[in-house]
Design a protein around this motif. Structure first.
Motif, PDB file in Angstrom:
ATOM      1  N   ASP A 261     -45.142  25.422   4.221  1.00 48.07           N
ATOM      2  CA  ASP A 261     -45.071  26.753   3.633  1.00 48.07           C
ATOM      3  C   ASP A 261     -44.720  27.778   4.711  1.00 48.07           C
ATOM      4  O   ASP A 261     -45.246  27.716   5.833  1.00 48.07           O
ATOM      5  N   ARG A 262     -43.844  28.728   4.391  1.00 45.51           N
ATOM      6  CA  ARG A 262     -43.353  29.664   5.419  1.00 45.51           C
ATOM      7  C   ARG A 262     -44.317  30.807   5.721  1.00 45.51           C
ATOM      8  O   ARG A 262     -44.066  31.601   6.616  1.00 45.51           O
ATOM      9  N   ARG A 263     -45.366  30.937   4.953  1.00 49.25           N
ATOM     10  CA  ARG A 263     -46.433  31.904   5.246  1.00 49.25           C
ATOM     11  C   ARG A 263     -45.895  33.319   5.439  1.00 49.25           C
ATOM     12  O   ARG A 263     -46.228  33.996   6.418  1.00 49.25           O
ATOM     13  N   VAL A 264     -45.068  33.751   4.516  1.00 48.68           N
ATOM     14  CA  VAL A 264     -44.408  35.056   4.644  1.00 48.68           C
ATOM     15  C   VAL A 264     -45.392  36.212   4.570  1.00 48.68           C
ATOM     16  O   VAL A 264     -45.103  37.314   5.061  1.00 48.68           O
ATOM     17  N   ALA A 265     -46.562  35.977   3.986  1.00 48.82           N
ATOM     18  CA  ALA A 265     -47.545  37.055   3.876  1.00 48.82           C
ATOM     19  C   ALA A 265     -48.411  37.177   5.121  1.00 48.82           C
ATOM     20  O   ALA A 265     -49.204  38.113   5.247  1.00 48.82           O
ATOM     21  N   MET A 266     -48.255  36.246   6.044  1.00 46.30           N
ATOM     22  CA  MET A 266     -49.068  36.249   7.261  1.00 46.30           C
ATOM     23  C   MET A 266     -48.249  36.774   8.437  1.00 46.30           C
ATOM     24  O   MET A 266     -47.025  36.651   8.456  1.00 46.30           O
ATOM     25  N   SER A 267     -48.938  37.325   9.431  1.00 43.02           N
ATOM     26  CA  SER A 267     -48.259  37.689  10.670  1.00 43.02           C
ATOM     27  C   SER A 267     -47.883  36.406  11.403  1.00 43.02           C
ATOM     28  O   SER A 267     -48.537  35.366  11.220  1.00 43.02           O
ATOM     29  N   PRO A 268     -46.842  36.433  12.244  1.00 41.39           N
ATOM     30  CA  PRO A 268     -46.455  35.227  12.980  1.00 41.39           C
ATOM     31  C   PRO A 268     -47.587  34.632  13.802  1.00 41.39           C
ATOM     32  O   PRO A 268     -47.760  33.412  13.842  1.00 41.39           O
ATOM     33  N   ILE A 269     -48.391  35.475  14.448  1.00 37.86           N
ATOM     34  CA  ILE A 269     -49.464  34.941  15.281  1.00 37.86           C
ATOM     35  C   ILE A 269     -50.557  34.316  14.428  1.00 37.86           C
ATOM     36  O   ILE A 269     -51.109  33.257  14.767  1.00 37.86           O
ATOM     37  N   SER A 270     -50.866  34.905  13.273  1.00 36.50           N
ATOM     38  CA  SER A 270     -51.884  34.328  12.384  1.00 36.50           C
ATOM     39  C   SER A 270     -51.421  32.981  11.849  1.00 36.50           C
ATOM     40  O   SER A 270     -52.204  32.020  11.776  1.00 36.50           O
ATOM     41  N   ALA A 271     -50.139  32.899  11.486  1.00 37.67           N
ATOM     42  CA  ALA A 271     -49.593  31.634  11.004  1.00 37.67           C
ATOM     43  C   ALA A 271     -49.583  30.589  12.110  1.00 37.67           C
ATOM     44  O   ALA A 271     -49.899  29.413  11.881  1.00 37.67           O
ATOM     45  N   ASN A 272     -49.239  31.007  13.330  1.00 35.15           N
ATOM     46  CA  ASN A 272     -49.211  30.090  14.463  1.00 35.15           C
ATOM     47  C   ASN A 272     -50.611  29.543  14.760  1.00 35.15           C
ATOM     48  O   ASN A 272     -50.769  28.350  15.038  1.00 35.15           O
ATOM     49  N   ILE A 273     -51.615  30.386  14.650  1.00 33.97           N
ATOM     50  CA  ILE A 273     -52.996  29.949  14.865  1.00 33.97           C
ATOM     51  C   ILE A 273     -53.387  28.913  13.816  1.00 33.97           C
ATOM     52  O   ILE A 273     -53.938  27.850  14.135  1.00 33.97           O
ATOM     53  N   GLN A 274     -53.105  29.221  12.565  1.00 32.20           N
ATOM     54  CA  GLN A 274     -53.470  28.305  11.480  1.00 32.20           C
ATOM     55  C   GLN A 274     -52.772  26.964  11.628  1.00 32.20           C
ATOM     56  O   GLN A 274     -53.398  25.898  11.525  1.00 32.20           O
ATOM     57  N   LEU A 275     -51.481  27.002  11.897  1.00 33.96           N
ATOM     58  CA  LEU A 275     -50.714  25.763  12.021  1.00 33.96           C
ATOM     59  C   LEU A 275     -51.095  24.994  13.289  1.00 33.96           C
ATOM     60  O   LEU A 275     -51.084  23.755  13.299  1.00 33.96           O
ATOM     61  N   TYR A 276     -51.432  25.705  14.346  1.00 28.64           N
ATOM     62  CA  TYR A 276     -51.879  25.028  15.570  1.00 28.64           C
ATOM     63  C   TYR A 276     -53.132  24.208  15.295  1.00 28.64           C
ATOM     64  O   TYR A 276     -53.262  23.065  15.761  1.00 28.64           O
ATOM     65  N   HIS A 277     -54.054  24.763  14.541  1.00 28.13           N
ATOM     66  CA  HIS A 277     -55.273  24.017  14.223  1.00 28.13           C
ATOM     67  C   HIS A 277     -54.962  22.803  13.348  1.00 28.13           C
ATOM     68  O   HIS A 277     -55.598  21.744  13.495  1.00 28.13           O
ATOM     69  N   HIS A 278     -53.986  22.929  12.446  1.00 31.12           N
ATOM     70  CA  HIS A 278     -53.570  21.766  11.653  1.00 31.12           C
ATOM     71  C   HIS A 278     -52.977  20.691  12.576  1.00 31.12           C
ATOM     72  O   HIS A 278     -53.251  19.501  12.421  1.00 31.12           O
ATOM     73  N   ILE A 279     -52.124  21.125  13.504  1.00 37.91           N
ATOM     74  CA  ILE A 279     -51.480  20.182  14.429  1.00 37.91           C
ATOM     75  C   ILE A 279     -52.525  19.499  15.307  1.00 37.91           C
ATOM     76  O   ILE A 279     -52.479  18.286  15.533  1.00 37.91           O
ATOM     77  N   LYS A 280     -53.473  20.260  15.778  1.00 37.63           N
ATOM     78  CA  LYS A 280     -54.473  19.756  16.727  1.00 37.63           C
ATOM     79  C   LYS A 280     -55.568  18.934  16.041  1.00 37.63           C
ATOM     80  O   LYS A 280     -55.967  17.874  16.545  1.00 37.63           O
ATOM     81  N   ASP A 281     -56.042  19.413  14.897  1.00 32.28           N
ATOM     82  CA  ASP A 281     -57.217  18.800  14.266  1.00 32.28           C
ATOM     83  C   ASP A 281     -56.932  18.107  12.942  1.00 32.28           C
ATOM     84  O   ASP A 281     -57.787  17.390  12.428  1.00 32.28           O
TER      85      ASP A 281
END
Length: 393
Positions: free
Chosen positions: A84-104
């Protein structure tokens, strides 16, 4: 002494040399995704939409391999959520969320083939414990359709993107050796972040190089916070910057020092921080090497009689973040109930380091303590307080 003028090296030569090194030294796969028509889907990536940056087929195949107990339908749903492109989120908020998915991993619930229900489990996207279980891919000249609100171009084509299991983790932008490296930041990276922001939602870090100079930074960093990576194995390695510039070998140091698959996964897993959920902080060369040296000593502490060594920092070189990387890696990678005591000699430094540990969510306020005196310190350690911050006096 006359200054040595570096030999001219073209952007294309740098690109091809990078691909060859990653293929031959580290067994990366390679896809040349260039098509003359930007909207041509026949680019070997398997995408059905040029706006996509995740290689869905490759990610799904790896998820099935890493999570054989999870139904395919559950994996497909999780991947759609991940893409999902997360258009409603700021880039940094989306990056944080996706980083946690990638990591955990991604939280999933499913029913297995025996009818047993499983709730709040995690779908693994990358196997950090065994790097050989992952797919490392370098993709060159990938056309990506713009999704930016005020895009200046309909498509953008980064030079190189490094993928792990179909996830675009590393962005690499190259320039001719006679072009100032800052142009790669001003003219390319800045435009790409504006026009194809979806690429950077998954990004771990960015690399800019003209072969005579190579810098690394997070996608949120300003130019002055990009840094060199010139030591491969040890902090004490001698670096001849003039020779590196003259021979145009700066990118080789970065490739050998950081893009080795084992090191890359270690970096992604243990050397990325977010402060106040606003700022992305990635480890510099000396922090990565120094923390890992200290971590190895920690693992071998019995043979070393408990002496872990000294990690020397100059002023402003990020000592508090080095502490955080070190503590976070031990908490994540080593079983045990460890306590750390951070000793400083000034109130302001004690407060600064304490706040950095809290603001990066390394620990919660309940897990940290600032004792009033030595007896209070002993009491906290007796109760296995995770982090204790104290003054030497």
């Amino acid at each position: 002494m006359a200054k040595v003028t570096p030999n001219f090296i073209s952007e294309d030569n740098i690109e091809q040399a990078t691909i060859v090194l990653l293929q031959n030294t580290f067994a990366y796969q390679h896809i040349n995704a260039f098509t003359h028509n930007p909207n041509d889907l026949n680019d070997q990536t398997g995408r059905t939409d040029k706006r996509d940056v995740v290689l869905q087929q490759r990610l799904q195949a790896k998820c099935q391999q890493l999570n054989p107990h999870v139904p395919i339908a559950t994996i497909q749903t999780a991947i759609q959520q991940f893409m999902d492109r997360r258009v409603a989120m700021s880039p940094i908020s989306a990056n944080i969320q996706l980083y946690h998915h990638i990591k955990d991993g991604i939280t999933i619930s499913y029913q297995d083939k025996n009818g047993t229900k499983h709730s709040n489990e995690f779908l693994t996207l990358i196997d950090f414990k065994q790097p050989q279980n992952n797919e490392f891919l370098i993709v060159s000249q990938l056309w990506i359709q713009s999704t930016g609100h005020h895009a200046k171009a309909a498509y953008r084509r980064p030079d190189l993107i490094l993928y792990v299991n179909g996830i675009p983790l590393v962005f690499i932008e190259l320039k001719n050796s006679n072009v100032k490296l800052k142009n790669a930041f001003d003219d390319n990276l800045t435009s790409y972040k504006n026009d194809i922001p979806q690429l950077f939602l998954y990004n771990a870090f960015c690399v800019l190089s003209n072969s005579t100079d190579t810098k690394v930074g997070s996608f949120t960093a300003q130019w002055e916070h990009f840094f060199n990576w010139l030591r491969i194995n040890q902090e004490k390695e001698k670096v001849d910057k003039a020779d590196i510039e003259a021979k145009g070998t700066s990118l080789e140091y970065l490739l050998n020092g950081l893009l080795n698959p084992t090191r890359l996964l270690d970096y992604v897993e243990n050397f990325i921080l977010f402060q106040h959920d606003k700022y992305k902080i990635i480890a510099q060369n000396h922090q990565f090497l120094g923390v890992n040296h200290a971590f190895d000593n920690f693992l071998n502490r019995e043979q070393l009689d408990g002496r872990l060594g000294v990690f020397w920092h100059t002023q402003g070189s990020g000592k508090s973040f080095s502490m955080i990387f070190y503590v976070k890696k031990i908490f994540r990678k080593v079983q045990g109930n460890f306590s750390f005591v951070v000793v400083t000699d000034r109130d302001d430094l004690d407060g600064q380091i304490y706040k950095n540990f809290i603001s990066t969510q390394t620990i919660t306020e309940k897990e940290a303590a600032q004792p009033k005196n030595s007896s209070h310190l002993r009491e906290l350690l007796h109760h296995n307080t995770k982090i204790v911050f104290t003054l030497i006096q």
